[in-house]
Design an enzyme around this catalytic site. Structure first.
Site, PDB file in Angstrom:
ATOM      1  N   LYS A 173     -24.375  -2.112 -64.396  1.00  0.00           N
ATOM      2  CA  LYS A 173     -23.053  -1.027 -65.268  1.00  0.00           C
ATOM      3  C   LYS A 173     -23.906   0.173 -66.629  1.00  0.00           C
ATOM      4  O   LYS A 173     -24.146  -0.920 -67.406  1.00  0.00           O
ATOM      5  CB  LYS A 173     -22.191  -1.652 -65.388  1.00  0.00           C
ATOM      6  CG  LYS A 173     -20.887  -0.318 -65.693  1.00  0.00           C
ATOM      7  CD  LYS A 173     -19.436  -1.293 -66.223  1.00  0.00           C
ATOM      8  CE  LYS A 173     -19.822  -0.474 -67.476  1.00  0.00           C
ATOM      9  NZ  LYS A 173     -19.581   1.003 -67.969  1.00  0.00           N
ATOM     10  N   GLY A 226     -24.602  -3.623 -76.617  1.00  0.00           N
ATOM     11  CA  GLY A 226     -22.761  -2.977 -76.896  1.00  0.00           C
ATOM     12  C   GLY A 226     -22.259  -3.612 -77.999  1.00  0.00           C
ATOM     13  O   GLY A 226     -23.757  -3.677 -79.766  1.00  0.00           O
ATOM     14  N   THR A 230     -17.078  -5.990 -77.878  1.00  0.00           N
ATOM     15  CA  THR A 230     -17.459  -6.087 -76.658  1.00  0.00           C
ATOM     16  C   THR A 230     -18.036  -7.508 -75.842  1.00  0.00           C
ATOM     17  O   THR A 230     -17.895  -8.103 -75.323  1.00  0.00           O
ATOM     18  CB  THR A 230     -17.927  -4.502 -76.333  1.00  0.00           C
ATOM     19  OG1 THR A 230     -17.127  -3.950 -76.883  1.00  0.00           O
ATOM     20  CG2 THR A 230     -17.948  -5.538 -74.745  1.00  0.00           C
ATOM     21  N   GLU A 248     -26.943  -7.791 -77.434  1.00  0.00           N
ATOM     22  CA  GLU A 248     -27.922  -7.011 -78.273  1.00  0.00           C
ATOM     23  C   GLU A 248     -26.728  -5.914 -79.207  1.00  0.00           C
ATOM     24  O   GLU A 248     -26.655  -5.436 -78.023  1.00  0.00           O
ATOM     25  CB  GLU A 248     -28.932  -5.849 -77.909  1.00  0.00           C
ATOM     26  CG  GLU A 248     -30.010  -6.655 -77.254  1.00  0.00           C
ATOM     27  CD  GLU A 248     -30.843  -7.766 -78.234  1.00  0.00           C
ATOM     28  OE1 GLU A 248     -30.797  -7.490 -79.828  1.00  0.00           O
ATOM     29  OE2 GLU A 248     -31.321  -8.255 -77.585  1.00  0.00           O
ATOM     30  N   CYS A 282     -28.750   2.093 -82.675  1.00  0.00           N
ATOM     31  CA  CYS A 282     -28.117   0.967 -83.171  1.00  0.00           C
ATOM     32  C   CYS A 282     -29.188   0.738 -84.405  1.00  0.00           C
ATOM     33  O   CYS A 282     -28.896  -0.473 -85.281  1.00  0.00           O
ATOM     34  CB  CYS A 282     -28.404   0.198 -82.489  1.00  0.00           C
ATOM     35  SG  CYS A 282     -29.993  -0.464 -82.062  1.00  0.00           S
ATOM     36  N   GLU A 384     -20.641  -0.861 -88.849  1.00  0.00           N
ATOM     37  CA  GLU A 384     -20.615   0.161 -88.118  1.00  0.00           C
ATOM     38  C   GLU A 384     -19.716   1.264 -88.376  1.00  0.00           C
ATOM     39  O   GLU A 384     -19.050   1.447 -87.718  1.00  0.00           O
ATOM     40  CB  GLU A 384     -21.330  -0.323 -87.169  1.00  0.00           C
ATOM     41  CG  GLU A 384     -22.376  -0.076 -85.952  1.00  0.00           C
ATOM     42  CD  GLU A 384     -22.520  -0.330 -85.373  1.00  0.00           C
ATOM     43  OE1 GLU A 384     -22.254  -0.840 -84.413  1.00  0.00           O
ATOM     44  OE2 GLU A 384     -24.104  -0.078 -84.326  1.00  0.00           O
TER      45      GLU A 384
HETATM   46  P1  NDP Z   1     -19.467  -1.058 -76.220  1.00  0.00           P
HETATM   47  O1  NDP Z   1     -19.358  -2.013 -76.328  1.00  0.00           O
HETATM   48  O2  NDP Z   1     -18.276  -0.534 -76.413  1.00  0.00           O
HETATM   49  O3  NDP Z   1     -19.795  -0.624 -74.710  1.00  0.00           O
HETATM   50  C1  NDP Z   1     -20.904  -1.083 -74.102  1.00  0.00           C
HETATM   51  C2  NDP Z   1     -21.004  -1.195 -72.847  1.00  0.00           C
HETATM   52  O4  NDP Z   1     -20.519  -2.443 -72.161  1.00  0.00           O
HETATM   53  C3  NDP Z   1     -20.888  -0.076 -72.166  1.00  0.00           C
HETATM   54  O5  NDP Z   1     -21.341  -0.405 -70.655  1.00  0.00           O
HETATM   55  C4  NDP Z   1     -18.926  -0.362 -71.694  1.00  0.00           C
HETATM   56  O6  NDP Z   1     -18.448   0.415 -70.821  1.00  0.00           O
HETATM   57  C5  NDP Z   1     -19.142  -1.838 -71.606  1.00  0.00           C
HETATM   58  N1  NDP Z   1     -18.129  -2.594 -71.598  1.00  0.00           N
HETATM   59  C6  NDP Z   1     -16.563  -2.263 -72.595  1.00  0.00           C
HETATM   60  N2  NDP Z   1     -15.573  -2.607 -72.246  1.00  0.00           N
HETATM   61  C7  NDP Z   1     -16.675  -4.062 -71.238  1.00  0.00           C
HETATM   62  C8  NDP Z   1     -15.848  -5.544 -71.663  1.00  0.00           C
HETATM   63  N3  NDP Z   1     -14.395  -5.460 -71.535  1.00  0.00           N
HETATM   64  N4  NDP Z   1     -16.204  -5.713 -69.955  1.00  0.00           N
HETATM   65  C9  NDP Z   1     -17.914  -6.213 -69.831  1.00  0.00           C
HETATM   66  N5  NDP Z   1     -18.529  -4.594 -70.304  1.00  0.00           N
HETATM   67  C10 NDP Z   1     -17.769  -3.704 -71.311  1.00  0.00           C
HETATM   68  O7  NDP Z   1     -20.384  -0.190 -77.165  1.00  0.00           O
HETATM   69  P2  NDP Z   1     -21.200   1.211 -76.694  1.00  0.00           P
HETATM   70  O8  NDP Z   1     -21.159   1.843 -75.665  1.00  0.00           O
HETATM   71  O9  NDP Z   1     -20.077   2.245 -78.070  1.00  0.00           O
HETATM   72  O10 NDP Z   1     -22.147   1.232 -77.964  1.00  0.00           O
HETATM   73  C11 NDP Z   1     -22.088   1.479 -78.885  1.00  0.00           C
HETATM   74  C12 NDP Z   1     -22.933  -0.336 -79.925  1.00  0.00           C
HETATM   75  O11 NDP Z   1     -23.772  -0.606 -79.325  1.00  0.00           O
HETATM   76  C13 NDP Z   1     -22.878   0.140 -81.431  1.00  0.00           C
HETATM   77  O12 NDP Z   1     -22.056  -0.911 -81.881  1.00  0.00           O
HETATM   78  C14 NDP Z   1     -24.310  -0.077 -81.231  1.00  0.00           C
HETATM   79  O13 NDP Z   1     -25.059  -0.618 -81.895  1.00  0.00           O
HETATM   80  C15 NDP Z   1     -24.539  -0.649 -80.047  1.00  0.00           C
HETATM   81  N6  NDP Z   1     -25.745  -1.139 -79.852  1.00  0.00           N
HETATM   82  C16 NDP Z   1     -27.292  -2.008 -79.598  1.00  0.00           C
HETATM   83  C17 NDP Z   1     -27.675  -2.136 -79.552  1.00  0.00           C
HETATM   84  C18 NDP Z   1     -29.153  -3.398 -80.077  1.00  0.00           C
HETATM   85  O14 NDP Z   1     -30.217  -3.488 -79.189  1.00  0.00           O
HETATM   86  N7  NDP Z   1     -28.736  -4.090 -80.500  1.00  0.00           N
HETATM   87  C19 NDP Z   1     -28.979  -0.651 -79.050  1.00  0.00           C
HETATM   88  C20 NDP Z   1     -28.393   0.138 -78.942  1.00  0.00           C
HETATM   89  C21 NDP Z   1     -26.239   0.038 -79.113  1.00  0.00           C
HETATM   90  P3  NDP Z   1     -17.961   1.922 -70.873  1.00  0.00           P
HETATM   91  O15 NDP Z   1     -18.852   2.139 -72.396  1.00  0.00           O
HETATM   92  O16 NDP Z   1     -17.458   2.364 -69.977  1.00  0.00           O
HETATM   93  O17 NDP Z   1     -16.413   1.587 -71.774  1.00  0.00           O
END
Ligand code: NDP
Length: 481
Positions: A173, A226, A230, A248, A282, A384
């Site tokens: 997804k 993400g 989450t 991650e 990130c 963050e």
């Molecule tokens: P989110 O945690 O909001 O979303 C990440 C993914 O999880 C999206 O596809 C989202 O779907 C999905 N998601 C949301 N809620 C759920 C749930 N309850 N169950 C399963 N999946 C779910 O993060 P963001 O998209 O806002 O990304 C930003 C974050 O990602 C920042 O905190 C950043 O630091 C982190 N990040 C970390 C990295 C690493 O390598 N450590 C690299 C890049 C980013 P949808 O968008 O459709 O809601």
């Protein structure tokens, strides 16, 4: 208006509900396509397809799996311009960045694991003449891969490629906020002739689609990138089901600048580590700590350069700062600037929504922002923000800056600038982060372990670590006599 589809069992399908979500172009603040508002019924179909494809894919010879991955890599390269434009439009990032980083890296991910799997070996442990143990590495099963919006195809492929190479089938997804290049990837997989059901892509909302993937009993392994919140939610579902998990998560990375650094290199790289992709990486260094003897010089130079960054339409070649990904994210970032002011911070430049003319007037642009005068322990310096906002803070001693650097709940990455190699090694050793860059930033070798400590995650991606993650070790002990 384009309507995207799910990719399930080798076909492009409408969601079962026939419902769609608006997809925004953040540079104009306008809906420009529709994406499936899928639910657990679509996930169920995808998991069924992946489950049925698993027995054959898991025993498909490595070199055949490799050929599929290399074909996908090559099709991504052939479609570089189309994919880069799509990524830029969907995410708001400058086209130049998508063209030179996001899309080439997505191709590299498939290429790297398409060749890496050919070199992946397991261990044997001999008990002299009594027995021999050998370890089989067998693909775990259907992998659930969930990725965020900041580096859409880059991070999506960083999970899918090792999973497929290892012999897992996948239900993936992308973020609902940036679905376009994942959709284009499904077209590429069809063109590459990837067997049906091996990769399935379900679009939709995290709490519906993501949740359904994570809680499905036929998905024993979850790779998630993400936010930390989450990630905690996902872990609370997956851990009691004893799923394998790689998480991650977020970061609040320190950028430590000692007075003995190569100043010009540090300054130009710090511009990137602060504001590349509108600070939505990130790994961006959002807390900049500068040794006091060069603090004033650094402050003046950094502010001057930052004021010159061109904010504008992502497709314009001159643009250095594009749009942030969504209106709600823009509001979140700006609310942190207000918080910083309440906490006593002084905004040295930026701090406001930026106006871009013409058809881009409603886009989500933020001026790159530098704030000083905040204690290391305040919320602005602990939480963050994930936007083009950095703080700068002077320090006097190494001991003091280590306290600042290690003070957050996060531990993803850090950057250290010094010409003193002994100090660099000592500081690297003492930083509580999964990645340390010395005199560089974002220099990536795909073989190295990638991930964070503390609330920045669990497990590592990259290199053979990812192949270990998507396989289960099984020890076979054979008695010799
Ligand atoms: P989110 O945690 O909001 O979303 C990440 C993914 O999880 C999206 O596809 C989202 O779907 C999905 N998601 C949301 N809620 C759920 C749930 N309850 N169950 C399963 N999946 C779910 O993060 P963001 O998209 O806002 O990304 C930003 C974050 O990602 C920042 O905190 C950043 O630091 C982190 N990040 C970390 C990295 C690493 O390598 N450590 C690299 C890049 C980013 P949808 O968008 O459709 O809601």
């Amino acid at each position: 208006m384009q309507t995207l589809k799910n990719y399930i069992n080798g076909e492009l399908l409408e969601p079962v509900s026939k419902q769609y979500l608006d997809n925004y172009d953040p540079s104009r603040g306008k809906v420009y396509s529709l994406i499936p508002n899928s639910d657990e019924r679509d996930v169920e179909l995808a998991v069924k397809a992946a489950h049925e494809a698993f027995p054959a894919w898991s025993v498909t010879p490595k070199d055949v799996r490799s050929q599929y991955l290399l074909k996908i890599a090559s099709l991504i390269e052939q479609n570089l311009d189309k994919l880069a434009r799509a990524e830029s439009l969907d995410n708001g990032k400058p086209l130049h960045l998508a063209k030179t980083v996001d899309i080439p890296r997505a191709a590299a991910n498939f290429h790297f694991y398409g060749t890496g799997i050919l070199h992946y070996a397991a261990h044997a442990h001999s008990m002299e003449d009594t027995a021999i143990n050998y370890t089989l590495r067998q693909p775990v099963g259907v992998a659930g891969c969930i990725s965020p919006w900041n580096l859409p195809l880059y991070l999506f492929s960083w999970k899918i490629a090792p999973a497929l190479a290892a012999g897992c089938t996948v239900v993936a997804k992308p973020s609902e906020v940036t679905p376009m290049t994942a959709y284009l990837l499904s077209e590429i997989c069809i063109e590459a002739g990837l067997p049906k059901g091996v990769l399935n892509i379900v679009h939709g909302l995290g709490p519906k689609v993501g949740n359904a993937i994570v809680s499905n009993t036929k998905v024993p392994v979850i790779s998630f990138t993400g936010g930390t919140k989450t990630g905690a939610h996902i872990a609370s579902i997956a851990a009691p089901m004893f799923k394998k998990m790689s998480l991650e998560l977020g970061g609040k990375n320190p950028n430590i600048i000692f007075a003995d650094c190569d100043y010009q290199k540090m300054l130009s790289t710090t511009m990137l580590s602060s504001f590349a992709n509108q600070g939505q990486i990130c790994l961006c260094g959002s807390r900049i700590f500068v040794e006091r003897s060069i603090y004033d010089t650094f402050k003046a130079d950094f502010v001057e350069k930052t004021k010159k960054l061109v904010i504008g339409a992502p497709l314009d070649d001159k643009t250095k700062i594009g749009a942030v990904v969504s209106e709600s994210h823009m509001e979140k970032i700006l609310s942190y600037v207000e918080l910083a002011k309440q906490e006593g911070g002084i905004v040295l430049c930026g701090g406001k929504r930026a106006k871009v003319d013409g058809e881009f007037a409603n886009g989500y642009y933020i001026e790159p922002t530098i704030i000083e005068g905040l204690p290391y322990s305040c919320r602005t310096n602990q939480e963050e923000i994930f936007g083009p906002v950095v703080t700068i803070t002077p320090f006097d001693t190494e001991e003091e800056v280590m306290t600042y650097a290690n003070s957050t709940i996060y531990g993803l990455a850090s950057t250290v600038w010094t010409q003193d190699i002994t100090k660099a090694n000592r500081v690297a050793m003492n930083l509580h982060t999964g990645i340390v860059w010395v005199n560089c930033w974002l220099l990536r070798d795909l073989r190295t372990p990638f991930g964070g400590v503390k609330s920045s995650g669990v497990g590592r991606e990259g290199g053979f670590e990812a192949l270990d993650f998507f396989t289960e070790p099984k020890n076979v002990c054979v008695k010799l006599k």
